[in-house]
Scaffold this active site. Structure first.
Site, PDB file in Angstrom:
ATOM      1  N   GLN A 147       0.830  -1.201   0.000  1.00 17.96           N
ATOM      2  CA  GLN A 147       0.000   0.000   0.000  1.00 17.96           C
ATOM      3  C   GLN A 147       0.869   1.257   0.000  1.00 17.96           C
ATOM      4  OE1 GLN A 147      -3.836  -1.956   2.363  1.00 17.96           O
ATOM      5  NE2 GLN A 147      -2.883  -0.144   3.170  1.00 17.96           N
ATOM      6  N   HIS A 177      -7.777   1.363   0.780  1.00 20.03           N
ATOM      7  CA  HIS A 177      -7.879   0.976   2.190  1.00 20.03           C
ATOM      8  C   HIS A 177      -8.508   2.110   2.999  1.00 20.03           C
ATOM      9  CE1 HIS A 177      -5.687  -0.979   5.884  1.00 20.03           C
ATOM     10  NE2 HIS A 177      -6.997  -0.923   6.024  1.00 20.03           N
TER      11      HIS A 177
END
Length: 400
Positions: free
Chosen positions: A326, A350
């Site tokens: 991420q 996310h």
């Protein structure tokens, strides 16, 4: 050292003796310096995500580099140096430069600074890592134990937020929502193309891998849907009363568990025992056409195995908001993977645990952890992942 004054008072920032400039450091911007008088306090480094215009327009986006968890004025009033950045990749990053002498590191699961063993060895002054949110797998916890670095997170701060996202994700897969919405955006209208892959959640077997704070709340929220059966797989058994309250049955064998489920949701932490848990071999035991939701951690599921299972139709759908890296690369296969009917992808950035409500809770929790640390007060037990004596939680695997 001043006569009659202990070094701990200077370190904790209770005496004014230095001039510092507050800094917001990022990959693209250095905020202007403001000359103020500060105490000789500690360095606190926070790695948060960039909020851009949204954070300027919405001050409740506390988990951003712009709004800085609402901590700057408080920390600087105590004389501490507070560095906030989103620049976390590579040896020349702001994160890696300042971790060398920071005493406290604040990170977030939504833009994780990966605190490897190598980085921990370099961080000579690091004593405390705080996760603003839930999930500290971006930190090498075993290395933290070796260096007696405490790791705390704001347990419970976003469990409701994530549980609600799980239910939403299950429904959008089972009801074939995303292709239906895309059809409307294209200006098309062909009900049969959507309805042929749309089902009711009622009458389905739904199981959770992990029945902790989030997994159990998912089970609670599934009860009104009149599922055929609710199952869970977890090395920690639920108390009998808790299991009875939601009517859930425990299955001890993972392959047996997945073979019984129409819908599987992953709600366990990432650690040595769960990394790559949902792999090609386990996916073979899934029911053909099952749906899989993962809002726990991306690396629990094998990226390529999931994409192949969806492409072949063995999985009808995969949804979640967590990725093995991420931010996810632009060419990450989970961005574009589809089932044979052109649907089945419910992936988003996310954000399940960083709603505005959750941000208020984890910002307040981060401040509480800092207050306890600065005042040498005991921490709330549920927030402690690694204490001075090692692991203080059962969430990150079975340990002796």
């Amino acid at each position: 050292m001043l006569a009659g004054i202990s070094s701990s008072y200077l370190r904790r920032g209770l005496l004014s003796s230095a001039t510092r400039s507050p800094r917001l450091l990022s990959s693209t911007r250095l905020a202007p310096s403001l000359s103020q008088t500060y105490a000789a306090g500690m360095k606190i480094l926070a790695v948060l995500y960039r909020g851009g215009d949204a954070a300027k327009q919405e001050p409740r986006l506390l988990g951003t580099i712009e709004n800085q968890l609402g901590l700057r004025s408080w920390l600087e009033s105590l004389g501490h140096e507070y560095i906030v950045t989103d620049d976390k990749e590579g040896y020349e990053s702001v994160f890696q430069k300042h971790i060398l002498d920071a005493e406290v590191l604040i990170t977030t699961p939504f833009h994780p600074a990966y605190v490897t063993k190598e980085i921990i060895q370099k961080a000579k002054n690091l004593k405390l890592c705080i996760t603003a949110g839930v999930g500290s797998d971006h930190i090498d916890l075993n290395a933290a134990v070796e260096k007696r670095i405490q790791v705390l997170e704001v347990s419970g701060s976003n469990v409701v937020s994530v549980a609600e996202h799980v239910i939403m994700s299950i429904l959008l897969l089972v009801r074939n929502f995303v292709p239906a919405h895309e059809m409307i955006e294209r200006g098309d209208w062909q009900v049969s193309e959507i309805a042929r892959a749309a089902y009711d959640l009622e009458g389905k077997v739904v199981g959770t891998i992990g029945a902790g704070r989030i997994g159990y709340r998912v089970l609670q929220r599934l009860v009104p849907f009149n599922c055929k059966e609710l199952l869970y797989y977890d090395y920690n058994a639920l108390p009998e009363e808790a299991a009875k309250a939601v009517g859930v049955r425990r299955v001890d064998d993972l392959k047996d568990f997945v073979s019984q489920c129409d819908v599987i949701t992953v709600n366990c932490p990432l650690h040595e025992g769960t990394r790559g848990l949902v792999n090609a071999d386990l996916l073979k035991h899934f029911k053909k056409g099952a749906w899989l939701v993962n809002t726990a951690r991306g690396a629990i599921c094998d990226k390529d195995a999931v994409a192949e299972a969806l492409k072949s139709g063995h999985l009808s759908g995969y949804a979640g908001d967590v990725w093995n890296v991420q931010p996810a690369p632009r060419d990450h296969i989970w961005r574009t993977m589809k089932n044979p009917l052109g649907g089945g992808n419910g992936m988003v950035p996310h954000y399940s645990g960083t709603t505005l409500d959750a941000q208020a809770r984890y910002a307040a929790g981060t401040k509480s952890i800092l207050e306890n640390y600065l005042q040498n007060k005991p921490q709330e037990p549920q927030n402690i992942i690694i204490g001075l004596s090692g692991y203080e939680t059962k969430a990150y695997g079975q340990r002796k």
